[in-house]
Design an enzyme around this catalytic site. Structure first.
Site, PDB file in Angstrom:
ATOM      1  CB  ALA A   1      -0.890  -0.020   1.234  1.00  0.00           C
TER       2      ALA A   1
ATOM      3  N   GLY B   1       0.528  -4.874   1.016  1.00  0.00           N
ATOM      4  CA  GLY B   1      -0.695  -4.914   0.210  1.00  0.00           C
ATOM      5  C   GLY B   1      -0.474  -5.554  -1.150  1.00  0.00           C
TER       6      GLY B   1
ATOM      7  CD  GLU C   1      -2.280  -7.400   3.101  1.00  0.00           C
ATOM      8  OE1 GLU C   1      -1.919  -6.243   2.813  1.00  0.00           O
ATOM      9  OE2 GLU C   1      -2.887  -7.662   4.137  1.00  0.00           O
TER      10      GLU C   1
ATOM     11  CD  GLU D   1       1.747  -5.537   5.757  1.00  0.00           C
ATOM     12  OE1 GLU D   1       2.576  -6.438   6.022  1.00  0.00           O
ATOM     13  OE2 GLU D   1       0.877  -5.660   4.881  1.00  0.00           O
TER      14      GLU D   1
HETATM   15  N1  CO8 Z   1       4.597   3.188  -0.781  1.00  0.00           N
HETATM   16  C1  CO8 Z   1       4.986   4.347  -1.345  1.00  0.00           C
HETATM   17  N2  CO8 Z   1       6.123   4.455  -2.072  1.00  0.00           N
HETATM   18  C2  CO8 Z   1       6.906   3.374  -2.188  1.00  0.00           C
HETATM   19  C3  CO8 Z   1       6.565   2.137  -1.615  1.00  0.00           C
HETATM   20  C4  CO8 Z   1       5.339   2.057  -0.886  1.00  0.00           C
HETATM   21  N3  CO8 Z   1       4.904   0.903  -0.332  1.00  0.00           N
HETATM   22  N4  CO8 Z   1       7.548   1.239  -1.899  1.00  0.00           N
HETATM   23  C5  CO8 Z   1       8.466   1.901  -2.623  1.00  0.00           C
HETATM   24  N5  CO8 Z   1       8.082   3.186  -2.815  1.00  0.00           N
HETATM   25  C6  CO8 Z   1       8.788   4.251  -3.545  1.00  0.00           C
HETATM   26  C7  CO8 Z   1       9.997   4.759  -2.762  1.00  0.00           C
HETATM   27  O1  CO8 Z   1       9.589   5.702  -1.813  1.00  0.00           O
HETATM   28  C8  CO8 Z   1      10.834   5.338  -3.869  1.00  0.00           C
HETATM   29  O2  CO8 Z   1      10.301   6.590  -4.236  1.00  0.00           O
HETATM   30  P1  CO8 Z   1      11.285   7.889  -4.352  1.00  0.00           P
HETATM   31  O3  CO8 Z   1      12.200   7.519  -5.484  1.00  0.00           O
HETATM   32  O4  CO8 Z   1      10.341   8.988  -4.654  1.00  0.00           O
HETATM   33  O5  CO8 Z   1      11.988   7.982  -3.047  1.00  0.00           O
HETATM   34  C9  CO8 Z   1      10.573   4.391  -5.046  1.00  0.00           C
HETATM   35  O6  CO8 Z   1       9.348   3.714  -4.742  1.00  0.00           O
HETATM   36  C10 CO8 Z   1      11.653   3.337  -5.210  1.00  0.00           C
HETATM   37  O7  CO8 Z   1      11.815   2.668  -3.967  1.00  0.00           O
HETATM   38  P2  CO8 Z   1      13.251   2.440  -3.260  1.00  0.00           P
HETATM   39  O8  CO8 Z   1      14.179   3.535  -3.637  1.00  0.00           O
HETATM   40  O9  CO8 Z   1      13.001   2.207  -1.817  1.00  0.00           O
HETATM   41  O10 CO8 Z   1      13.703   1.089  -4.005  1.00  0.00           O
HETATM   42  P3  CO8 Z   1      14.712  -0.013  -3.435  1.00  0.00           P
HETATM   43  O11 CO8 Z   1      14.947  -0.938  -4.601  1.00  0.00           O
HETATM   44  O12 CO8 Z   1      15.867   0.614  -2.775  1.00  0.00           O
HETATM   45  O13 CO8 Z   1      13.899  -0.793  -2.296  1.00  0.00           O
HETATM   46  C11 CO8 Z   1      11.973  -1.934  -1.381  1.00  0.00           C
HETATM   47  C12 CO8 Z   1      12.792  -1.590  -2.639  1.00  0.00           C
HETATM   48  C13 CO8 Z   1      12.777  -2.857  -0.463  1.00  0.00           C
HETATM   49  C14 CO8 Z   1      10.710  -2.658  -1.869  1.00  0.00           C
HETATM   50  C15 CO8 Z   1      11.602  -0.636  -0.614  1.00  0.00           C
HETATM   51  O14 CO8 Z   1      11.064   0.287  -1.540  1.00  0.00           O
HETATM   52  C16 CO8 Z   1      10.582  -0.839   0.477  1.00  0.00           C
HETATM   53  O15 CO8 Z   1      10.906  -1.349   1.536  1.00  0.00           O
HETATM   54  N6  CO8 Z   1       9.303  -0.440   0.228  1.00  0.00           N
HETATM   55  C17 CO8 Z   1       8.257  -0.535   1.206  1.00  0.00           C
HETATM   56  C18 CO8 Z   1       7.758  -1.939   1.363  1.00  0.00           C
HETATM   57  C19 CO8 Z   1       6.674  -2.014   2.420  1.00  0.00           C
HETATM   58  O16 CO8 Z   1       6.889  -1.760   3.582  1.00  0.00           O
HETATM   59  N7  CO8 Z   1       5.454  -2.416   2.006  1.00  0.00           N
HETATM   60  C20 CO8 Z   1       4.332  -2.542   2.920  1.00  0.00           C
HETATM   61  C21 CO8 Z   1       3.565  -1.275   2.967  1.00  0.00           C
HETATM   62  S1  CO8 Z   1       2.311  -1.298   4.222  1.00  0.00           S
HETATM   63  C22 CO8 Z   1       1.028  -2.136   3.538  1.00  0.00           C
HETATM   64  O17 CO8 Z   1       1.074  -2.580   2.411  1.00  0.00           O
HETATM   65  C23 CO8 Z   1      -0.155  -2.282   4.413  1.00  0.00           C
HETATM   66  C24 CO8 Z   1      -1.352  -2.795   3.677  1.00  0.00           C
HETATM   67  C25 CO8 Z   1      -2.528  -2.877   4.573  1.00  0.00           C
HETATM   68  C26 CO8 Z   1      -3.276  -1.591   4.635  1.00  0.00           C
HETATM   69  C27 CO8 Z   1      -4.597  -1.813   5.247  1.00  0.00           C
HETATM   70  C28 CO8 Z   1      -5.289  -0.556   5.604  1.00  0.00           C
HETATM   71  C29 CO8 Z   1      -6.558  -0.838   6.353  1.00  0.00           C
END
Ligand code: CO8
Length: 258
Positions: free
Chosen positions: A65, A109, A112, A132
């Site tokens: 998400a 997400g 999921e 998460e």
């Molecule tokens: N949300 C927003 N932006 C994201 C996300 C995300 N989940 N993942 C990556 N991005 C963005 C980064 O911010 C970055 O943007 P910018 O260049 O503007 O800084 C761009 O994508 C590229 O990402 P990275 O530079 O971080 O790329 P890497 O190759 O270095 O790393 C990773 C890749 C390991 C995947 C890293 O991006 C990461 O850890 N991302 C987050 C993963 C995460 O925690 N996902 C879970 C999110 S929480 C969730 O999904 C909850 C769902 C349930 C909600 C229910 C509500 C009721």
């Protein structure tokens, strides 16, 4: 119809949907949710379409998400908007079959969403995870439930409590995905598989899907009864007559979809 965050095309009887926010690793924001709800509803309602594939790009199916969007919301916003409930109530209401074709990250997400598919085909580059906990939260779109049903308690606890990623080999071993293919072949394999499903008698495909999903919804005795009743409905279709006649006459079936 054009969407803001996804690409949709029809190839024969197969609808291909591609999440298209590469700059954010296909993070799922509210717009993606709205677009996918509409696209899945359009697919379900189109009598020419009989299977769908949902995919991302080679780096990410979806990295979760959208954290930036969620970081601006407080608990009352999440509650009042019933944030992301549309995944459960609308996307999973799709009655026709669909496959998730996953390469790269399928996190939070994203994992999921992939698990909402009827099954997952994974590229050898796929990485699944429920990270998460590292953000101080927990899965909120079915991850704790669907992951546990798919891979069992030990692995689901391991994934949710450590937030670690599972690679494609481990995901196949754990039955999270049905098959792993080389990344370069993922889309072809998914489209070929979807075309094979789309060539089946359509009502039988929908009812097979409904039957398998029953196993996750009801107790065994009730599921077995419902399975038998659904089977009896299929026996009344023209495609059942055609399918069995075609077998006896050693020729391919020609389906009416009813
Ligand atoms: N949300 C927003 N932006 C994201 C996300 C995300 N989940 N993942 C990556 N991005 C963005 C980064 O911010 C970055 O943007 P910018 O260049 O503007 O800084 C761009 O994508 C590229 O990402 P990275 O530079 O971080 O790329 P890497 O190759 O270095 O790393 C990773 C890749 C390991 C995947 C890293 O991006 C990461 O850890 N991302 C987050 C993963 C995460 O925690 N996902 C879970 C999110 S929480 C969730 O999904 C909850 C769902 C349930 C909600 C229910 C509500 C009721």
């Amino acid at each position: 119809m054009a969407y803001e965050t996804i690409l949709v095309e029809q190839r024969g009887a197969v609808t291909l949907m591609t999440i298209n926010r590469p700059q954010a690793l296909n993070a799922l924001n509210s717009q993606v949710l709205r677009d996918l709800i509409e696209a899945f509803a359009a697919y379900d309602a189109d009598p020419t379409q009989h299977c769908a594939v949902l995919t991302g790009n080679e780096k990410a199916f979806a990295a979760g998400a959208d954290i930036k969007e969620m970081s601006e919301k407080d608990a009352a916003d999440f509650f009042l908007e019933d944030f992301f409930s549309g995944w459960t109530s609308r996307v999973t209401a799709t009655r026709k079959p669909w496959i998730a074709a996953v390469a790269g990250f399928a996190l939070g997400g994203g994992c999921e969403l992939a698990m909402m598919a009827d099954f997952i085909l994974a590229a050898d580059t796929a990485k699944f995870g429920q990270p998460e906990i590292k953000l101080g939260v927990a899965p909120g779109m079915g991850g704790s439930q669907r992951l546990t049903r798919a891979v069992g308690k030990a692995k689901a606890m391991d994934m949710c409590l450590t937030g670690r990623m599972m690679d494609a080999v481990e995901a196949e071993r754990a039955s999270l995905v049905s098959r792993v293919v080389p990344a370069a072949e993922l889309l072809d394999e998914a489209m070929k598989t979807a075309a094979a499903i789309a060539a089946m008698p359509p009502m039988a495909a929908m009812i097979n899907k409904e039957m398998v999903n029953l196993a996750f919804e009801t107790g065994l005795n009730q599921s077995l009864l419902t399975e038998r009743r659904l089977f009896q409905i299929l026996v009344a279709t023209e495609d059942k007559k055609e399918g069995m006649a075609a077998f006896v006459e050693k020729r391919p079936g020609v389906w009416k979809g009813r």
